[in-house]
Design an enzyme around this catalytic site. Sequence first.
Site, PDB file in Angstrom:
ATOM      1  N   CYS A 174      56.786   9.384  32.172  1.00 11.76           N
ATOM      2  CA  CYS A 174      55.229   9.189  32.564  1.00 11.76           C
ATOM      3  C   CYS A 174      54.297   9.763  31.801  1.00 11.76           C
ATOM      4  O   CYS A 174      54.401   8.640  30.944  1.00 11.76           O
ATOM      5  CB  CYS A 174      54.485   9.532  34.099  1.00 11.76           C
ATOM      6  SG  CYS A 174      53.099   8.253  34.768  1.00 11.76           S
ATOM      7  N   HIS A 217      58.687   7.362  37.759  1.00  9.19           N
ATOM      8  CA  HIS A 217      59.389   8.195  38.181  1.00  9.19           C
ATOM      9  C   HIS A 217      60.318   8.950  38.900  1.00  9.19           C
ATOM     10  O   HIS A 217      60.473   8.663  40.223  1.00  9.19           O
ATOM     11  CB  HIS A 217      57.936   8.814  39.393  1.00  9.19           C
ATOM     12  CG  HIS A 217      56.760   9.215  38.996  1.00  9.19           C
ATOM     13  ND1 HIS A 217      56.272  10.981  38.402  1.00  9.19           N
ATOM     14  CD2 HIS A 217      55.737   8.398  38.067  1.00  9.19           C
ATOM     15  CE1 HIS A 217      54.767  10.714  37.673  1.00  9.19           C
ATOM     16  NE2 HIS A 217      54.840   9.216  37.881  1.00  9.19           N
ATOM     17  N   GLU A 272      62.408  11.310  39.581  1.00  9.28           N
ATOM     18  CA  GLU A 272      62.087  12.465  39.634  1.00  9.28           C
ATOM     19  C   GLU A 272      62.115  12.164  41.926  1.00  9.28           C
ATOM     20  O   GLU A 272      62.441  13.309  42.558  1.00  9.28           O
ATOM     21  CB  GLU A 272      61.689  13.465  39.036  1.00  9.28           C
ATOM     22  CG  GLU A 272      59.770  13.704  40.110  1.00  9.28           C
ATOM     23  CD  GLU A 272      59.206  12.826  39.305  1.00  9.28           C
ATOM     24  OE1 GLU A 272      60.248  11.784  38.166  1.00  9.28           O
ATOM     25  OE2 GLU A 272      58.054  12.659  39.486  1.00  9.28           O
TER      26      GLU A 272
END
Length: 235
Positions: free
Chosen positions: A111, A214, A216
């Site tokens: 990001c 993202h 994660e």
Amino acid sequence: MPAPIIAITATSRRESDGDPARVRLNAAYIDAVSRAGGVAMITPPVAPNAATAVLRSCHGLLLTGGEDVDPAWYGAEPAPRLGRVTPERDRWEIALVRAAQERRVPVLAVCRGIQVLNVALGGSLIQDIGSERPDALVHEQQSERSERTHPVRFHPGSRLAGIMGGEANVNSMHHQAVERVAPGFAATATSPDGMVEGIEWSIDDWWAVGVQWHPEELDGADAALFSAFVRIAGG
Ligand code: MN
């Protein structure tokens, strides 16, 4: 072999006047690195000349999400819709990226991270997708962070395609994006509206990958992206 140590960038700031400055990082990054077999080492902004020392004590660098990058770094004036900038964080992370390139320390950039990676090495950004690219898809989703809201296509033969496959749906929580890609990098992931969603170093001598979504917050191939990064970091 001992678990690879992954330096993870964090922000340090006040949420409002009168609050003490605090180091902040979404724990999802730490969880993703841990699940991939790495050990998280959090690195908030400090004096830029410490970058080499930090990289000597770790095996990989994870650049995380957060504030907008100051457009002065790529020679542009602030646009009206530019968000909050954090000069110390910019200076620190840009120093880390340049030192990582010099030492060929593996980098995964998420990001804001892809934006820092790109700007540190000579690229530029769209400062606000909504006002500068009004026909673009919605890249600031209102739904849960783990919801996948737009597709991304990966360039055949790229590192990202090798991990993610030909196409994937991803989450999207950004209002800035890569505009001019830094020299030596290639845009290897794009959304259907032409936004750059991933870049990577074009040569085999350095594993440096940036993604605009993202991973994660996601599982499946996105967890594999962290696994690939940690594996490479471990040598
Ligand atoms: Mn997006």
